[in-house]
Design an enzyme around this catalytic site. Structure first.
Site, PDB file in Angstrom:
ATOM      1  N   ASP A 166       0.846  -1.198   0.000  1.00  0.00           N
ATOM      2  CA  ASP A 166       0.000   0.000   0.000  1.00  0.00           C
ATOM      3  C   ASP A 166       0.879   1.245   0.000  1.00  0.00           C
ATOM      4  OD1 ASP A 166      -2.124  -1.656   0.370  1.00  0.00           O
ATOM      5  OD2 ASP A 166      -2.466  -1.142   2.488  1.00  0.00           O
ATOM      6  N   CYS A 400     -25.829   3.565  26.477  1.00  0.00           N
ATOM      7  CA  CYS A 400     -25.700   4.917  25.928  1.00  0.00           C
ATOM      8  C   CYS A 400     -26.979   5.308  25.195  1.00  0.00           C
ATOM      9  CB  CYS A 400     -24.436   5.008  25.073  1.00  0.00           C
ATOM     10  SG  CYS A 400     -23.817   6.680  24.974  1.00  0.00           S
ATOM     11  N   HIS A 526     -20.245   3.237  28.480  1.00  0.00           N
ATOM     12  CA  HIS A 526     -20.027   2.041  27.653  1.00  0.00           C
ATOM     13  C   HIS A 526     -19.259   0.965  28.438  1.00  0.00           C
ATOM     14  CE1 HIS A 526     -21.367   3.607  23.743  1.00  0.00           C
ATOM     15  NE2 HIS A 526     -21.033   4.775  24.266  1.00  0.00           N
ATOM     16  N   GLU A 528     -18.946  -2.029  27.823  1.00  0.00           N
ATOM     17  CA  GLU A 528     -18.346  -3.056  26.959  1.00  0.00           C
ATOM     18  C   GLU A 528     -16.841  -2.892  26.784  1.00  0.00           C
ATOM     19  OE1 GLU A 528     -20.390  -0.653  25.971  1.00  0.00           O
ATOM     20  OE2 GLU A 528     -20.027   0.017  23.919  1.00  0.00           O
TER      21      GLU A 528
HETATM   22  N1  GLN Z   1     -26.175   9.802  20.113  1.00  0.00           N
HETATM   23  C1  GLN Z   1     -26.195   9.779  21.523  1.00  0.00           C
HETATM   24  C2  GLN Z   1     -25.406  10.929  22.130  1.00  0.00           C
HETATM   25  O1  GLN Z   1     -24.596  11.517  21.483  1.00  0.00           O
HETATM   26  C3  GLN Z   1     -25.700   8.458  22.060  1.00  0.00           C
HETATM   27  C4  GLN Z   1     -24.261   8.205  21.774  1.00  0.00           C
HETATM   28  C5  GLN Z   1     -23.882   6.768  21.949  1.00  0.00           C
HETATM   29  O2  GLN Z   1     -24.724   5.896  22.009  1.00  0.00           O
HETATM   30  N2  GLN Z   1     -22.597   6.482  21.962  1.00  0.00           N
HETATM   31  O3  GLN Z   1     -25.573  11.248  23.281  1.00  0.00           O
END
Ligand code: GLN
Length: 550
Positions: A166, A400, A526, A528
């Site tokens: 590349d 979220c 989050h 995760e």
């Molecule tokens: N769109 C939503 C916000 O900005 C949730 C963002 C998300 O799920 N990471 O608050």
């Protein structure tokens, strides 16, 4: 950290750098061969031998980070503690190794050029012509050495994204060549991941690998170890042939064949072929044998668990397998922690909106998860899903956006505010139960204006989430712009929605819980990103436990 030789290319005569070790992982033939997982697996084996490993990802694209890239283009954006929005391979590193990961561990062409151009504007090149070699290549190596030379680090594994050949990766490979040359072959080695395709008549072909190694040698890097991706194990005759044509020692031609059931078998497969032994010998590292029994136990439980728990994941980037990579992995880890197998059923929320029989799609699920996301598309399908899970008592985890959906659905169904919404999707709606904070309203620039990275949530006593964490505090990563509106909080709470976690000052909602429901939890952060196979995240673990209960 500033190294004494940081502005020179790169070790002044007579200066002996500390003996840190570097491994460059490159890829050949084509992309998507699993270089990140391969690099991370090598890292996990070295850690098992007691070494301190750091992982670095190089992405040769011009974007400064992955934050503004669509999941369709790029898969998930992985967020680090310090709020960097990085390539999803950092997620692999975090699941396979204990490498600390921050903004420093993700290098892109965009960053390197930005840094060099800024120095040029500051006059720091003293009138010299600023060029790819040496200025860009030096800057790349300064970034790598900045991590690898830290006191506590033994080995730094640098994954060079893209494929040899590349145009974009040339400066990075040149930098790698220089670094290997400078620190010496006893301190740096090259692992090349390549493909052995199967053609008609089931035959495996070595030619693309020969070409790919030739390409590496043209650049000036002789691979030390070849990881040969193949649909089935490659035999010794083929390994001998590859060794002969590529100048790689026979023992170091490794069969990286497709694993049967889980990616966490890969470290075990490499260990059986002595990859870690070859690496430590080659780098002169005197360490004992590694203990990989935790990985063996994980794979054993994964492969022998018979009970299947079906989790519906209702989101909008469903077609692309990697969009919710860390969520998928966290669900699987949580399954293993509960001795069950998680089956993830991906459901496109937009399609759900247009189907008459949408409820049938959600039937026969043991649990439902609505993950993060941005933009209007598919929102109605998610709201319907939340209502379904709430009314039918199905375990629901909202992450979220998935938590914001719970609040919107509550506003619409329980408070009867038909026009309840997030101002992200309907700026003029009558009941913006999710909205921007007032001080944010004027922000127009979408790069880096979000709440990003690690921060603390205070878990209120007597709530399910507090029991799950068994602690009053959760430090989790965030990536969002909108918040549950404080204006509507009294109405939400007085109508029964439980606000179960907030920021320290109580100003921002971090978690909500449905009342009178077996398991309905939403979190603004989050979780995760912190789940590991050998340490499933408590929230996911409890969600799967609840979903598995009859
Ligand atoms: N769109 C939503 C916000 O900005 C949730 C963002 C998300 O799920 N990471 O608050």
């Amino acid at each position: 950290m500033r190294l004494p030789w940081i502005d020179s290319p790169f070790f002044p005569v007579g200066y002996l750098p500390p003996m840190k070790k570097y491994i460059f992982v490159t890829g050949g033939v084509c992309s998507s061969l699993g270089k990140g997982i391969a690099a991370a697996s090598v890292g996990s084996l070295l850690e098992a031998r007691g070494l301190v490993v750091r992982m670095v990802k190089i992405d040769p694209y011009i974007n400064v980070d992955a934050g503004t890239m669509s999941p369709y283009q790029h898969g998930e954006v992985f967020v680090t503690d310090d709020g960097a929005e990085t390539d999803l391979d950092l997620g692999n590193y975090s699941r396979f190794t204990n490498s600390t990961l921050s903004r420093q561990n993700s290098i892109t062409t965009g960053q390197i050029y930005q840094e060099v151009i800024q120095r040029e504007r500051e006059g720091r090149y003293l009138g010299r012509t600023v060029q790819v070699v040496p200025h860009i290549t030096d800057r790349i190596n300064q970034r790598i050495l900045g991590i690898g030379e830290a006191d506590d680090v033994d080995v730094t594994i640098v994954e060079v994204g893209g494929t040899v050949g590349d145009i974009e990766s040339i400066p990075f490979l040149e930098a790698a060549r220089q670094l290997i040359h400078e620190v010496g072959h006893e301190h740096a080695l090259s692992i090349h991941l390549t493909l052995i395709p199967q053609v008609a008549g089931d035959e495996l072909k070595t030619k693309p690998t020969q070409h790919s190694v030739n390409k590496m040698r043209e650049i000036g890097i002789q691979p030390d170890i070849l990881l040969c991706r193949a649909p089935r194990e490659i035999d010794n005759d083929m390994r001998r042939k590859i060794a002969l044509f590529t100048n790689v020692h026979f023992d170091s031609v490794i069969s990286a064949h497709d694993v049967v059931k889980t990616i966490y078998e890969i470290p075990l497969s490499y260990q059986r072929q002595k990859v870690d032994e070859i690496v430590v010998k080659r780098l002169g590292l005197e360490v004992g044998l590694g203990d990989i029994s935790p990985w063996e136990r994980y794979v054993h439980t994964f492969t022998t668990s018979e009970r299947v728990v079906r989790i519906g994941m209702v989101g909008k980037y469903i077609e692309l397998a990697d969009s919710y990579k860390s969520v998928d992995e966290a669900l699987i880890h949580a399954g293993v922690a509960n001795g069950v197998r998680t089956e993830i059923v991906k459901i496109d929320s937009e399609q759900l909106e247009s189907r008459e029989d949408w409820e049938s799609v959600l039937e026969n699920l043991d649990g439902i998860l609505v993950p993060g996301g941005f933009g209007t598309r598919g929102i109605l399908g998610m709201v319907k899903t939340a209502e379904f899970a709430r009314c039918k008592g199905i375990p629901y985890l909202g992450i979220c956006l998935g938590m914001q959906i719970m609040v919107i659905e509550w506003g619409r169904s329980v408070l009867g505010w038909v026009d309840a919404n997030s101002s992200e999707f309907a700026p003029d709606c009558k009941f913006p139960v999710v909205s921007l904070l007032e001080e944010q309203v004027d922000v127009k620039n979408y790069g880096g204006t979000m709440r990003l990275g690690l921060s603390d949530s205070y878990l209120l006593e007597g709530t399910r989430i507090r029991d799950i964490y068994q602690a009053p505090l959760a430090s989790e990563r965030h990536r969002h712009r909108y918040e549950v509106s404080n204006k509507y909080r009294p109405d939400l709470e007085s109508s029964g929605l439980l606000i179960t976690a907030t920021t320290k000052d109580g100003a921002l909602v971090e978690s909500v819980q449905w009342p009178d429901h077996p398991w309905g939890i939403g979190v603004q952060y989050h979780p995760e990103f912190l789940s590991k196979p050998l340490k499933a995240h408590p929230l996911f673990r409890d969600f799967i436990r609840a979903s598995a209960s009859p």
